[in-house]
Write a protein that holds these residues in place. Structure first.
Motif, PDB file in Angstrom:
ATOM      1  N   TYR A 110      47.979  48.033  32.442  1.00  0.00           N
ATOM      2  CA  TYR A 110      48.422  48.429  33.485  1.00  0.00           C
ATOM      3  C   TYR A 110      49.137  47.382  33.933  1.00  0.00           C
ATOM      4  CZ  TYR A 110      48.050  53.080  30.517  1.00  0.00           C
ATOM      5  OH  TYR A 110      47.937  54.021  30.070  1.00  0.00           O
ATOM      6  N   TYR A 111      50.295  47.389  34.491  1.00  0.00           N
ATOM      7  CA  TYR A 111      50.814  46.326  35.290  1.00  0.00           C
ATOM      8  C   TYR A 111      51.913  46.415  36.285  1.00  0.00           C
ATOM      9  CZ  TYR A 111      51.793  42.517  38.208  1.00  0.00           C
ATOM     10  OH  TYR A 111      52.753  41.748  39.258  1.00  0.00           O
ATOM     11  N   SER A 112      51.916  46.985  37.461  1.00  0.00           N
ATOM     12  CA  SER A 112      53.066  47.754  38.612  1.00  0.00           C
ATOM     13  C   SER A 112      53.900  46.136  38.691  1.00  0.00           C
ATOM     14  CB  SER A 112      52.337  48.113  39.433  1.00  0.00           C
ATOM     15  OG  SER A 112      53.605  48.835  40.220  1.00  0.00           O
ATOM     16  N   SER A 113      55.234  46.330  38.229  1.00  0.00           N
ATOM     17  CA  SER A 113      56.109  45.719  38.183  1.00  0.00           C
ATOM     18  C   SER A 113      56.931  45.822  38.815  1.00  0.00           C
ATOM     19  CB  SER A 113      56.065  44.539  37.165  1.00  0.00           C
ATOM     20  OG  SER A 113      57.364  45.154  36.323  1.00  0.00           O
TER      21      SER A 113
ATOM     22  N   HIS B 109      40.032  48.008  29.854  1.00  0.00           N
ATOM     23  CA  HIS B 109      40.608  46.542  29.344  1.00  0.00           C
ATOM     24  C   HIS B 109      39.205  45.738  28.414  1.00  0.00           C
ATOM     25  CE1 HIS B 109      42.959  46.170  33.150  1.00  0.00           C
ATOM     26  NE2 HIS B 109      42.614  46.756  33.174  1.00  0.00           N
TER      27      HIS B 109
ATOM     28  N   THR C 231      42.671  41.875  30.573  1.00  0.00           N
ATOM     29  CA  THR C 231      42.703  40.842  31.401  1.00  0.00           C
ATOM     30  C   THR C 231      43.911  39.742  31.446  1.00  0.00           C
ATOM     31  OG1 THR C 231      40.180  42.003  32.272  1.00  0.00           O
ATOM     32  CG2 THR C 231      41.207  40.206  34.033  1.00  0.00           C
TER      33      THR C 231
ATOM     34  N   LEU D 231      47.739  40.719  31.739  1.00  0.00           N
ATOM     35  CA  LEU D 231      47.625  41.522  32.813  1.00  0.00           C
ATOM     36  C   LEU D 231      48.031  40.036  34.248  1.00  0.00           C
ATOM     37  CD1 LEU D 231      45.815  44.386  33.447  1.00  0.00           C
ATOM     38  CD2 LEU D 231      47.827  43.987  32.788  1.00  0.00           C
ATOM     39  N   ASN D 232      46.824  38.947  34.202  1.00  0.00           N
ATOM     40  CA  ASN D 232      46.737  37.954  35.036  1.00  0.00           C
ATOM     41  C   ASN D 232      48.181  37.127  35.268  1.00  0.00           C
ATOM     42  OD1 ASN D 232      44.832  38.762  36.164  1.00  0.00           O
ATOM     43  ND2 ASN D 232      43.104  37.062  35.002  1.00  0.00           N
TER      44      ASN D 232
ATOM     45  N   GLN E  93      51.324  38.742  36.357  1.00  0.00           N
ATOM     46  CA  GLN E  93      50.611  38.620  37.862  1.00  0.00           C
ATOM     47  C   GLN E  93      51.871  37.498  38.014  1.00  0.00           C
ATOM     48  OE1 GLN E  93      49.890  40.862  40.658  1.00  0.00           O
ATOM     49  NE2 GLN E  93      50.398  39.409  41.914  1.00  0.00           N
TER      50      GLN E  93
END
Length: 154
Positions: A8-11, A41, A46, A49-50, A53
């Protein structure tokens, strides 16, 4: 049996759920809630997600991930063409239809965009109506507008 991994990524445009199998990113979804027990993951998650970001920080203009979207041959042709629309640019549904040698398939291109299982990375948000209006984004038009503004599309 395939093993699937989830992250998950909180954007700035909400929570994003990313799924992969061992070798490919298979889906990206805008969701309302994180499922706490659902995070599993692998290196690919990973890495994704990076890269998300970096994209949201304005440091990345192109994703470099192995993708495996599931769909029809027509949908895959559309999604493949979407990958040619660079950061900061827009095209129309008609432009995409013409590019895949099916100029009468404008509505079908819109349908394929709507079914894109890996939005953002396969940049369907960069496709607009022939009138120049923002139309049809599965994640919500407000997200499409935010993403285009983020990419400084004029």
């Amino acid at each position: 049996m395939n093993t699937y991994y989830t992250g998950y990524y909180s954007s700035p445009v909400g929570l994003i759920k990313v799924q992969s199998n061992t070798d490919y990113i298979v889906s990206l979804d805008f969701i309302d809630n994180k499922l706490p027990d659902d995070e599993n993951h692998n290196f690919l998650i990973t890495n994704c997600l990076n890269q998300l970001q970096e994209y949201f920080e304005g440091k990345r203009v192109q994703f470099n991930l192995p993708l495996l979207p599931s769909g029809t041959d027509f949908q895959k042709a559309v999604w493949s063409e979407l990958m040619n629309v660079p950061f900061g640019s827009i095209k129309t549904y008609k432009d995409i239809a013409v590019a895949i040698n099916n100029p009468k398939a404008v509505r079908a291109v819109g349908g394929a965009n709507n079914k894109n299982p890996i939005p953002l990375i396969i940049p369907c948000h960069r496709i607009i109506g022939s009138s120049g209006k923002l139309v049809g984004y599965g994640g919500g038009l407000w997200r499409k507008e935010w993403l285009l503004n983020h990419e400084k599309v004029k």
